[in-house]
Design a protein around this motif. Structure first.
Motif, PDB file in Angstrom:
ATOM      1  N   PHE A  21      -2.139  -5.671   4.396  1.00 16.49           N
ATOM      2  CA  PHE A  21      -1.450  -6.128   3.188  1.00 16.49           C
ATOM      3  C   PHE A  21      -0.557  -7.355   3.387  1.00 16.49           C
ATOM      4  O   PHE A  21      -0.107  -7.938   2.409  1.00 16.49           O
ATOM      5  CB  PHE A  21      -0.615  -4.993   2.577  1.00 16.49           C
ATOM      6  CG  PHE A  21      -1.434  -3.868   2.035  1.00 16.49           C
ATOM      7  CD1 PHE A  21      -2.056  -3.969   0.799  1.00 16.49           C
ATOM      8  CD2 PHE A  21      -1.592  -2.700   2.760  1.00 16.49           C
ATOM      9  CE1 PHE A  21      -2.810  -2.931   0.291  1.00 16.49           C
ATOM     10  CE2 PHE A  21      -2.351  -1.652   2.261  1.00 16.49           C
ATOM     11  CZ  PHE A  21      -2.964  -1.771   1.026  1.00 16.49           C
ATOM     12  N   LYS A  51       6.195  -9.400  -2.546  1.00 18.54           N
ATOM     13  CA  LYS A  51       4.917  -9.647  -3.223  1.00 18.54           C
ATOM     14  C   LYS A  51       3.888  -8.584  -2.830  1.00 18.54           C
ATOM     15  O   LYS A  51       3.178  -8.052  -3.681  1.00 18.54           O
ATOM     16  CB  LYS A  51       4.402 -11.043  -2.864  1.00 18.54           C
ATOM     17  CG  LYS A  51       3.119 -11.414  -3.562  1.00 18.54           C
ATOM     18  CD  LYS A  51       2.692 -12.827  -3.214  1.00 18.54           C
ATOM     19  CE  LYS A  51       1.368 -13.166  -3.868  1.00 18.54           C
ATOM     20  NZ  LYS A  51       0.914 -14.498  -3.477  1.00 18.54           N
ATOM     21  N   ALA A  52       3.824  -8.252  -1.549  1.00 17.54           N
ATOM     22  CA  ALA A  52       2.882  -7.235  -1.085  1.00 17.54           C
ATOM     23  C   ALA A  52       3.216  -5.871  -1.676  1.00 17.54           C
ATOM     24  O   ALA A  52       2.329  -5.139  -2.118  1.00 17.54           O
ATOM     25  CB  ALA A  52       2.881  -7.174   0.439  1.00 17.54           C
ATOM     26  N   GLU A  53       4.510  -5.520  -1.697  1.00 13.27           N
ATOM     27  CA  GLU A  53       4.913  -4.208  -2.203  1.00 13.27           C
ATOM     28  C   GLU A  53       4.765  -4.096  -3.719  1.00 13.27           C
ATOM     29  O   GLU A  53       4.731  -2.999  -4.253  1.00 13.27           O
ATOM     30  CB  GLU A  53       6.342  -3.889  -1.765  1.00 13.27           C
ATOM     31  CG  GLU A  53       6.445  -3.627  -0.273  1.00 13.27           C
ATOM     32  CD  GLU A  53       7.833  -3.231   0.166  1.00 13.27           C
ATOM     33  OE1 GLU A  53       8.772  -3.200  -0.662  1.00 13.27           O
ATOM     34  OE2 GLU A  53       8.003  -2.950   1.373  1.00 13.27           O
ATOM     35  N   ALA A  54       4.675  -5.210  -4.415  1.00 19.00           N
ATOM     36  CA  ALA A  54       4.476  -5.185  -5.863  1.00 19.00           C
ATOM     37  C   ALA A  54       3.008  -4.972  -6.227  1.00 19.00           C
ATOM     38  O   ALA A  54       2.700  -4.632  -7.369  1.00 19.00           O
ATOM     39  CB  ALA A  54       4.982  -6.489  -6.486  1.00 19.00           C
ATOM     40  N   ASP A  55       2.113  -5.139  -5.271  1.00 22.79           N
ATOM     41  CA  ASP A  55       0.682  -4.977  -5.510  1.00 22.79           C
ATOM     42  C   ASP A  55       0.366  -3.494  -5.762  1.00 22.79           C
ATOM     43  O   ASP A  55       0.717  -2.642  -4.940  1.00 22.79           O
ATOM     44  CB  ASP A  55      -0.084  -5.484  -4.286  1.00 22.79           C
ATOM     45  CG  ASP A  55      -1.588  -5.475  -4.468  1.00 22.79           C
ATOM     46  OD1 ASP A  55      -2.119  -4.611  -5.193  1.00 22.79           O
ATOM     47  OD2 ASP A  55      -2.245  -6.334  -3.864  1.00 22.79           O
ATOM     48  N   PRO A  56      -0.288  -3.171  -6.870  1.00 25.87           N
ATOM     49  CA  PRO A  56      -0.635  -1.768  -7.147  1.00 25.87           C
ATOM     50  C   PRO A  56      -1.463  -1.124  -6.031  1.00 25.87           C
ATOM     51  O   PRO A  56      -1.334   0.073  -5.788  1.00 25.87           O
ATOM     52  CB  PRO A  56      -1.443  -1.840  -8.444  1.00 25.87           C
ATOM     53  CG  PRO A  56      -1.033  -3.119  -9.087  1.00 25.87           C
ATOM     54  CD  PRO A  56      -0.687  -4.063  -7.960  1.00 25.87           C
ATOM     55  N   LYS A  57      -2.264  -1.909  -5.323  1.00 23.18           N
ATOM     56  CA  LYS A  57      -3.053  -1.355  -4.215  1.00 23.18           C
ATOM     57  C   LYS A  57      -2.142  -0.876  -3.089  1.00 23.18           C
ATOM     58  O   LYS A  57      -2.378   0.157  -2.467  1.00 23.18           O
ATOM     59  CB  LYS A  57      -4.046  -2.391  -3.687  1.00 23.18           C
ATOM     60  CG  LYS A  57      -5.161  -2.693  -4.659  1.00 23.18           C
ATOM     61  CD  LYS A  57      -6.077  -3.761  -4.105  1.00 23.18           C
ATOM     62  CE  LYS A  57      -7.145  -4.130  -5.117  1.00 23.18           C
ATOM     63  NZ  LYS A  57      -7.988  -5.222  -4.658  1.00 23.18           N
ATOM     64  N   TRP A  58      -1.093  -1.659  -2.819  1.00 29.75           N
ATOM     65  CA  TRP A  58      -0.156  -1.236  -1.775  1.00 29.75           C
ATOM     66  C   TRP A  58       0.601   0.008  -2.220  1.00 29.75           C
ATOM     67  O   TRP A  58       0.760   0.940  -1.442  1.00 29.75           O
ATOM     68  CB  TRP A  58       0.841  -2.350  -1.433  1.00 29.75           C
ATOM     69  CG  TRP A  58       1.716  -1.969  -0.277  1.00 29.75           C
ATOM     70  CD1 TRP A  58       1.425  -2.115   1.037  1.00 29.75           C
ATOM     71  CD2 TRP A  58       3.003  -1.342  -0.332  1.00 29.75           C
ATOM     72  NE1 TRP A  58       2.467  -1.625   1.801  1.00 29.75           N
ATOM     73  CE2 TRP A  58       3.444  -1.145   0.985  1.00 29.75           C
ATOM     74  CE3 TRP A  58       3.823  -0.929  -1.382  1.00 29.75           C
ATOM     75  CZ2 TRP A  58       4.663  -0.561   1.288  1.00 29.75           C
ATOM     76  CZ3 TRP A  58       5.049  -0.341  -1.086  1.00 29.75           C
ATOM     77  CH2 TRP A  58       5.454  -0.159   0.245  1.00 29.75           C
ATOM     78  N   ARG A  59       1.037   0.045  -3.465  1.00 29.81           N
ATOM     79  CA  ARG A  59       1.782   1.203  -3.964  1.00 29.81           C
ATOM     80  C   ARG A  59       0.929   2.474  -3.894  1.00 29.81           C
ATOM     81  O   ARG A  59       1.408   3.530  -3.512  1.00 29.81           O
ATOM     82  CB  ARG A  59       2.270   0.960  -5.386  1.00 29.81           C
ATOM     83  CG  ARG A  59       3.357  -0.099  -5.437  1.00 29.81           C
ATOM     84  CD  ARG A  59       3.740  -0.401  -6.875  1.00 29.81           C
ATOM     85  NE  ARG A  59       4.733  -1.427  -6.933  1.00 29.81           N
ATOM     86  CZ  ARG A  59       6.029  -1.202  -7.137  1.00 29.81           C
ATOM     87  NH1 ARG A  59       6.473   0.017  -7.299  1.00 29.81           N
ATOM     88  NH2 ARG A  59       6.867  -2.208  -7.171  1.00 29.81           N
ATOM     89  N   SER A  99      11.801  -9.694  -5.823  1.00 28.51           N
ATOM     90  CA  SER A  99      10.776  -8.939  -6.534  1.00 28.51           C
ATOM     91  C   SER A  99      10.514  -9.436  -7.938  1.00 28.51           C
ATOM     92  O   SER A  99       9.387  -9.556  -8.363  1.00 28.51           O
ATOM     93  CB  SER A  99      11.134  -7.455  -6.582  1.00 28.51           C
ATOM     94  OG  SER A  99      11.116  -6.934  -5.280  1.00 28.51           O
TER      95      SER A  99
END
Length: 119
Positions: A21, A51-59, A99
């Motif tokens: 990620f 930016k990475a943590e805002a990605d729904p895939k990461w969540r 964020s």
């Protein structure tokens, strides 16, 4: 403020998640624990992590990962090391600041009067 792997791990990141990620390290910093013999530590900017943590895939990955590991973010961030705890809080604040930067309209929003509807 730069984020190190231990800081990322306290936020739920694993080595695989860092690889999947995040881009490659954005810098290298001296290792404070092993200043003479330790290899430099890879680091990332708060904006990159935000930016990475805002990605729904990461969540989605984080939710599944925490369930698999049977842990919580609070447990991962728990530490008796006050210096590290302080750095974690500063990192969290820096990530939150990156964020969702407010726009001019967001700043004015609270001052707008509520809309009224006339029939």
């Amino acid at each position: 403020m730069w984020l190190t792997k231990p800081m990322l791990r306290s936020r739920g990141w694993t080595e695989a998640a860092i690889r999947d990620f995040l881009p490659g390290p954005e810098g290298l910093k001296p290792n404070p624990r092993f200043a003479i013999s330790g290899a430099p530590m890879p680091v990332w900017k708060p904006g990159t992590v935000a930016k990475a943590e805002a990605d729904p895939k990461w969540r989605d990955w984080l939710d599944r990962s925490l369930q698999r590991r049977q842990t919580t973010l609070d447990a991962l961030a728990g530490t008796d090391d006050l210096e590290f705890r302080n750095r974690l809080e500063l990192a969290d604040r820096a990530i939150r600041d990156c964020s969702a930067p407010p726009t001019l309209l967001d700043a004015l929003e609270p001052e707008r009067p509520p809309a009224t509807h006339h029939s």
